[in-house]
Design an enzyme around this catalytic site. Structure first.
Site, PDB file in Angstrom:
ATOM      1  N   ARG A 261       0.840  -1.199   0.000  1.00  0.00           N
ATOM      2  CA  ARG A 261       0.000   0.000   0.000  1.00  0.00           C
ATOM      3  C   ARG A 261       0.875   1.248   0.000  1.00  0.00           C
ATOM      4  NH1 ARG A 261      -4.891  -1.824   4.152  1.00  0.00           N
ATOM      5  NH2 ARG A 261      -5.299  -3.769   3.036  1.00  0.00           N
ATOM      6  N   ARG A 276       1.803   1.065  10.349  1.00  0.00           N
ATOM      7  CA  ARG A 276       1.382   1.427   8.994  1.00  0.00           C
ATOM      8  C   ARG A 276       2.575   1.351   8.055  1.00  0.00           C
ATOM      9  NH1 ARG A 276      -3.322   3.806   7.767  1.00  0.00           N
ATOM     10  NH2 ARG A 276      -3.654   4.268   9.962  1.00  0.00           N
ATOM     11  N   GLU A 348      -7.113  -1.103  15.270  1.00  0.00           N
ATOM     12  CA  GLU A 348      -7.648  -2.052  14.295  1.00  0.00           C
ATOM     13  C   GLU A 348      -6.621  -3.130  13.917  1.00  0.00           C
ATOM     14  OE1 GLU A 348      -9.132  -0.242  10.706  1.00  0.00           O
ATOM     15  OE2 GLU A 348      -8.925  -2.127   9.603  1.00  0.00           O
ATOM     16  N   SER A 351     -10.577  -6.251   9.743  1.00  0.00           N
ATOM     17  CA  SER A 351     -11.786  -5.587   9.260  1.00  0.00           C
ATOM     18  C   SER A 351     -12.515  -6.617   8.418  1.00  0.00           C
ATOM     19  CB  SER A 351     -11.380  -4.378   8.416  1.00  0.00           C
ATOM     20  OG  SER A 351     -12.503  -3.582   8.129  1.00  0.00           O
ATOM     21  N   ARG A 389       0.501  -6.423  12.394  1.00  0.00           N
ATOM     22  CA  ARG A 389      -0.090  -5.779  13.562  1.00  0.00           C
ATOM     23  C   ARG A 389      -0.260  -6.762  14.727  1.00  0.00           C
ATOM     24  NH1 ARG A 389      -4.415  -1.115  11.511  1.00  0.00           N
ATOM     25  NH2 ARG A 389      -2.850   0.093  10.384  1.00  0.00           N
TER      26      ARG A 389
END
Length: 422
Positions: A261, A276, A348, A351, A389
């Site tokens: 990403r 991130r 988070e 999801s 994560r």
RNA sequence: GGGCGGGUGGCAGAGUGGUUGAAUGCACCGGUCUUGAAAACCGGCAUGGGUGCAAGCCCAUCGGGGGUUCGAAUCCCUCCCCGCCCGCCA
């Protein structure tokens, strides 16, 4: 993508649902355009019908040797062809306009999704586990990892820039161990382990709705391909352009893949550490099912993702996203947020979304509901879990005062028996 | 990367310029026969779209896009995919 017929029949309902996501009314614009197209199409089709009819007559006239009649008919066809060319071009361009509009509109939420504008309005559904009370000041995962000499942001930055990391030794192994644990658990739950491509064509990304709107979030590789931002793309597109027998549904798949990403637009957020990154591993869950099963499958996927956190004994909570925080393709989403001591908050880690038939329409993925009745499947995706994560969460929650890390019980076998990282 | 051969309905597989949207077989649906089933026989059976209350009518689609032609599954160009051979390579 939407069923234009549904919008024709229920324009106000669509506008009401889009409004929940903060959008202006769209249906008037869409239906005006739709009307324009259909009107032009009628002209084209009439001309095409005239052309086809005359062409057949030409064949007949030639057969009879009536050259004169054939020539007369040819001029007739030429006239029709002018209309077809001119109006046809107009139809094409107007269709492209409508398609641009439709493909850039997000999915509409299910009726019971809580209203709200941002993540602040998300609804906490449940909590599991007690955040641990530390008798010392808990450290950030990057401090812990760097102190162990197993998490090297500097080396990564020298070759790749920011938002990359080099993991070494036991932490590198833990990344693999976590993925292996998750894959074992999810295959046990009936998800088929899959190794899909990491490079895909634009049409695949269009299918899962990362394109055309979110091109800036993606990495392009070569002239033809993009790197996947999540294996949701690869796994979901395994059923694109196909008609599935209903007895193969539900189709549940899992994969551990790197995700790429660009993180454009997230400047300044989570700039340090592994929260991130431009590249991270994620174990993904994807379910393809019949419409009537998607709600139950959604809950099942939530449960499967939760099980991993429970097995690792990491405190977390389940949150339902409000209408304003829903992702582009989702009609309903649960987030799993894991406790991070250094941030004193839940972050988070998974999801899980039900996309309904939104992606299926874009991919043209259907199943045989009955003979002569092919219907769009429902697609669902969720992380089970984000490996990077999870590693962060393990480091922070299992840290000791001396900077060592206790390996979670469930992970010890996957770490070759190692119980403490030091 | 180069050469050759392919890509046709849910599947298999005919079809090389004119009622071919497409033979045939399988699968599937309905019926006859049967106590029931199978077999046999009869009939039906692609998708998307436009129009219409409906029956229906019309348009598009033979991997994608473009072209030639009055007319294309059929000829040409291009891209993609599959197979085989050669080259290169983990």
């Amino acid at each position: 993508m939407f069923d234009i017929k549904a919008i024709r029949e229920n324009p106000d309902e669509f506008d009401r649902l889009w409004a929940k996501r903060g959008l202006e009314p769209q249906s008037k614009k869409i239906l005006d355009q739709d009307k324009l197209i259909r009107k032009a199409m009628q002209v084209v089709q009439e001309a095409e019908a005239a052309r086809n009819k005359a062409s057949k007559q030409i064949g007949a006239a030639m057969g009879k040797g009536d050259k004169e009649e054939a020539e007369r008919l040819k001029t007739e066809v030429a006239g029709a062809k002018n209309v077809i060319a001119a109006m046809g071009a107009q139809v094409d361009s107007e269709k492209a306009v409508l398609n641009d509009t439709l493909s850039s509109l997000p999915n509409v939420p299910v009726h019971d999704v809580p209203d709200g504008e941002s993540e602040d309005d998300n609804v906490e559904l449940s909590k599991w586990g007690e955040p641990r009370k530390f008798e010392f000041e808990p450290k950030d995962h990057s401090d812990l990892g760097e102190a162990l000499g197993m998490m090297d942001f500097e080396a990564a930055a020298k070759m790749s820039g920011s938002r990359f990391v080099v993991l070494r030794g036991a932490l590198s192994r833990m990344d693999r161990a976590l993925a292996a644990l998750m894959l074992d658990m999810q295959t046990e739950e009936g998800f088929e382990e899959t190794s899909p491509p990491f490079l895909v064509w634009p049409k695949a990304l269009y299918g899962t709705s990362q394109l055309p709107k979110f091109a800036e979030d993606l990495y392009k590789a070569g002239d033809d391909h993009y790197l996947i931002p999540t294996s949701e793309v690869s796994l979901t597109n395994t059923v694109r352009e196909s008609i599935l027998d209903s007895d193969v549904l539900p189709k549940r798949m899992t994969a551990n893949t790197p995700c790429f990403r660009s993180e454009a637009g997230s400047a300044g957020r989570d700039t340090t550490g592994m929260i991130r990154q431009h590249q991270f591993n994620k174990v993904e869950l994807v379910t393809i099912c019949k419409p009537e099963d998607s709600e139950a499958e959604h809950k099942n996927m939530l449960r499967c993702a939760e099980t991993v956190l429970q097995k690792l004994e990491l405190p977390y909570r389940v949150v339902e996203l409000c209408t304003g925080d829903l992702g582009f393709g989702a009609r309903k989403t649960y987030d799993l947020e894991v406790w991070l001591p250094s941030q004193d908050t839940y972050r988070e880690i998974s999801s899980i979304s039900n996309c309904g038939d939104f992606q299926a329409r874009r991919m043209n993925a259907r199943y045989k509901h009955a003979p002569k009745d092919n219907r769009f499947v429902h697609t669902l995706n969720g992380s089970g879990l984000a490996v990077g994560r999870t590693l962060v969460a393990v480091l922070e929650n299992y840290q000791n005062a001396d900077g060592t890390i206790t390996v979670p019980k469930a992970l010890v076998p996957y770490m070759g028996g190692l119980e403490v990282i030091s």
